[in-house]
Design a protein around this motif. Structure first.
Motif: not given
Lengths: 226, 202
Positions: A6-7, A10, A38, A40-48, B173, B176, B180, B194
């Motif tokens: 994840a690190q 990210s 993983l 996709a999850d990080l990208r989603f959180a970052r995008m939101v 990390a 995030r 999520r 979104l």
């Protein structure tokens, strides 16, 4: 493993990986579906998070001289003087601690072993080597009192512990280096240093306070006393 | 007057010069404070305290990014506000007596103290994100606010909160991932664009 991945992922999203690290990661991403999820999850959180609207400030935060909390910039000397004051105070405390320890060390060897002399090592706690020696000597009937006197270096320190003991022969005391060290006076900090450190702590503290007050007064006179 | 000249003048006690810097950065500081403390009044207090403290200690600024220096000041002010709020707890934000399994349901957002107009005005997505941010440990929240909301790079974040770069990477990390997980409970609130982006990314 997941947290490490994840690190890396990210950092990859933020463009913080080197080109070679990015290339290695992309190769892994082609074949590893879990890694893709993983990412996709990080990208989603970052995008939101990037969608969070910016709020307009509810009011201006400009400072006015009339605000009681507003004070002019503190001179650079103030923190330095405060630091010096605290340092001097700490050193002063350290001198007291050193002197206290030295006094205790000086009093300990004279007081502790006295009850064990010629009494078979009575007293609480683990017996010291000297006390054991004394105890063995007392239990050995064949040994005379003179012999005990010559083998125990402690008796040279407190001859009055045994009222009936004869004066020690001159050749008897064979002081070990340890005993010599015990006998030497402990190092203490002279009182003059304590006075100087106390004075320095107080002086620096007062100077810091004075500099602070002056800066406040200058600021007030500039803006409020016009 | 450029920024360095304003800083130089403010360091000599020129309040007007400092106030020009305040006007320049108050928006960034307030928004960072708002996301860290999660309350508009507390954020305003933290921002004001940060500017007061910044002016008083301006002579300790020795170059570099002035914005980063101010952000460090406001972060410290936010930590103070959070500590104060912890010492004086008020009405809890989440309701625990409604029998719901978790707090991820958006129903907790219903605030009887607000008028319908205000509720209409309030952005649900903003509330949902803030709710998820509030559930993060403070040190994680600070990193994610600086990096993802304020747009600082890792080195700048490390400079602001004074931690090693590796710590920033790790905290970001983990923050995030937790966000999520939390945001999954609010997917129906997210704008369709979104959601589609999220699905495409997945």
């Amino acid at each position: 493993m997941k947290s490490r991945d994840a690190q890396v992922l990210s950092s990859y999203l933020d463009g913080e990986l080197s080109p070679s690290e990015s290339k290695r990661l992309e190769e892994r991403l082609h074949s590893d579906t879990q890694l893709q999820e993983l990412l996709a999850d990080l990208r989603f959180a970052r995008m939101v998070l990037k969608q969070v609207p910016r709020r307009v400030v509810p009011r201006n935060f400009v400072l006015r001289p009339s605000m009681p909390e507003v004070r002019g910039p503190i001179p650079r000397s103030v923190p330095a003087l405060r630091f010096a004051s605290v340092l001097a105070a700490l050193l002063l405390v350290a001198t007291f601690a050193i002197n206290s320890l030295a006094t205790r060390a000086q009093s300990t060897p004279a007081a502790a072993p006295v009850p064990a002399y010629g009494l078979g090592g009575a007293g609480g706690g683990a017996p010291s080597p000297e006390a054991l020696l004394q105890s063995n000597a007392a239990q050995a009937p064949a040994e005379s009192q003179d012999t005990t006197a010559t083998t125990s270096p402690r008796q040279t320190e407190v001859p009055a512990a045994e009222p009936g003991a004869r004066p020690l022969p001159k050749e008897a005391p064979l002081a070990t280096p340890r005993d010599q060290a015990r006998g030497s006076p402990p190092i203490t900090i002279p009182p003059i240093w304590q006075i100087l450190l106390g004075g320095a702590a107080a002086l620096f503290g007062v100077l810091a306070w004075y500099a602070y007050r002056m800066s406040k007064r200058n600021f007030t006179s500039t803006y409020l006393d016009k | 007057m450029d920024e360095s000249a304003l800083i130089g003048a403010a360091q000599k006690g020129d309040l007007d010069a400092f106030n020009q810097l305040v006007l320049e950065y108050q928006d960034a500081l307030f928004n960072v404070a708002l996301r860290i403390v999660g309350d508009q009044d507390l954020a305003a207090d933290a921002t004001q305290d940060a500017f007061l403290s910044a002016f008083a200690h301006l002579r300790s600024f020795r170059g570099g990014s002035f914005k980063a220096w101010l952000l460090r000041t406001v972060t410290n002010a936010c930590y103070d506000e959070l500590r104060r709020a912890k010492r004086r707890p008020t009405i809890p934000l989440e309701r625990s007596d409604d029998g719901e399994k978790g707090s991820d349901s958006p129903r907790w957002l219903a605030d009887p103290g607000r008028s319908p107009e205000e509720l209409m005005e309030a952005s649900e997505i903003e509330h949902a994100i803030q709710h998820c941010l509030d559930r993060l440990p403070t040190e994680f929240r600070t990193v994610v606010v600086m990096a993802d909301i304020e747009g600082l790079d890792y080195a700048e974040v490390a400079g602001v909160i004074r931690v090693p770069l590796g710590t920033v990477k790790s905290r970001l990390a983990r923050a995030r991932l937790r966000l999520r997980e939390c945001l999954q409970g609010f997917e129906e609130l997210l704008p369709s664009s979104l959601r589609l982006q999220g699905e495409a990314a997945a």
